[in-house]
Scaffold this motif. Sequence first.
Motif, PDB file in Angstrom:
ATOM      1  N   ARG A  64     -16.677 -23.283  56.105  1.00 17.78           N
ATOM      2  CA  ARG A  64     -17.678 -24.356  56.166  1.00 17.78           C
ATOM      3  C   ARG A  64     -17.512 -25.359  55.028  1.00 17.78           C
ATOM      4  O   ARG A  64     -17.948 -26.486  55.114  1.00 17.78           O
ATOM      5  N   ASP A  65     -16.861 -24.926  53.935  1.00 18.99           N
ATOM      6  CA  ASP A  65     -16.705 -25.781  52.762  1.00 18.99           C
ATOM      7  C   ASP A  65     -15.376 -26.528  52.711  1.00 18.99           C
ATOM      8  O   ASP A  65     -15.312 -27.657  52.236  1.00 18.99           O
ATOM      9  N   GLU A  66     -14.305 -25.881  53.171  1.00 22.22           N
ATOM     10  CA  GLU A  66     -12.975 -26.481  53.053  1.00 22.22           C
ATOM     11  C   GLU A  66     -12.004 -25.851  54.040  1.00 22.22           C
ATOM     12  O   GLU A  66     -12.227 -24.734  54.515  1.00 22.22           O
ATOM     13  N   LEU A  67     -10.946 -26.599  54.322  1.00 18.28           N
ATOM     14  CA  LEU A  67      -9.890 -26.030  55.146  1.00 18.28           C
ATOM     15  C   LEU A  67      -9.135 -24.999  54.320  1.00 18.28           C
ATOM     16  O   LEU A  67      -8.749 -25.279  53.177  1.00 18.28           O
ATOM     17  N   PRO A  68      -8.943 -23.824  54.842  1.00 20.84           N
ATOM     18  CA  PRO A  68      -8.248 -22.789  54.082  1.00 20.84           C
ATOM     19  C   PRO A  68      -6.736 -22.981  54.104  1.00 20.84           C
ATOM     20  O   PRO A  68      -6.192 -23.727  54.918  1.00 20.84           O
ATOM     21  N   TRP A 104      -1.709 -29.770  55.667  1.00 25.73           N
ATOM     22  CA  TRP A 104      -2.836 -30.372  56.361  1.00 25.73           C
ATOM     23  C   TRP A 104      -2.795 -31.894  56.364  1.00 25.73           C
ATOM     24  O   TRP A 104      -3.468 -32.527  57.165  1.00 25.73           O
ATOM     25  N   GLY A 105      -2.055 -32.514  55.469  1.00 24.32           N
ATOM     26  CA  GLY A 105      -2.055 -33.977  55.402  1.00 24.32           C
ATOM     27  C   GLY A 105      -3.469 -34.487  55.185  1.00 24.32           C
ATOM     28  O   GLY A 105      -4.187 -34.010  54.319  1.00 24.32           O
ATOM     29  N   THR A 106      -3.911 -35.431  56.007  1.00 24.75           N
ATOM     30  CA  THR A 106      -5.259 -36.011  55.863  1.00 24.75           C
ATOM     31  C   THR A 106      -6.322 -35.215  56.613  1.00 24.75           C
ATOM     32  O   THR A 106      -7.504 -35.561  56.551  1.00 24.75           O
TER      33      THR A 106
END
Length: 142
Positions: A64-68, A104-106
């Motif tokens: 929920r906070d960031e892409l792992p 992940w890029g952008t």
Amino acid sequence: MAVAPHEFLQAKAQFFDLEPLVTDRDNWVTSVAVTLRGILGSANTSLRARPQDYRLLVDVGRLRDELPVVWIFSPSDSEIQHVNIFRPRETCPFTGDRRPTLCWGTTDSAWRHIPQENRSLSNFLEAARQVLADTNMQSRAR
């Protein structure tokens, strides 16, 4: 916050071989393994669109906070040609050795700008699938 059991089941309905790697005492999922179909993604245009399966290992405890970080279990680093996958740089917590990771890029920035309630396991897996199904030739990963 980990992934609730009902959310895991919703994602599994879309991504059939999704497996929990680690769950907490309340059956909330903190880590998953999944195979996603992408493309070879080579810089060589004649090979770029060839289908390729990728086995991913992911800690989803803070989804929920960031892409792992998405660790690539297979294919091996020597077999990977996808321009959006980094060569092994850090030790994977699941295998104890260095593994390639997804670039992940952008996408990471876009993830942080969507409402937290939409940062679901299903949406995360779809984002990973899209990265693996396309090539960003501007990526510095390979």
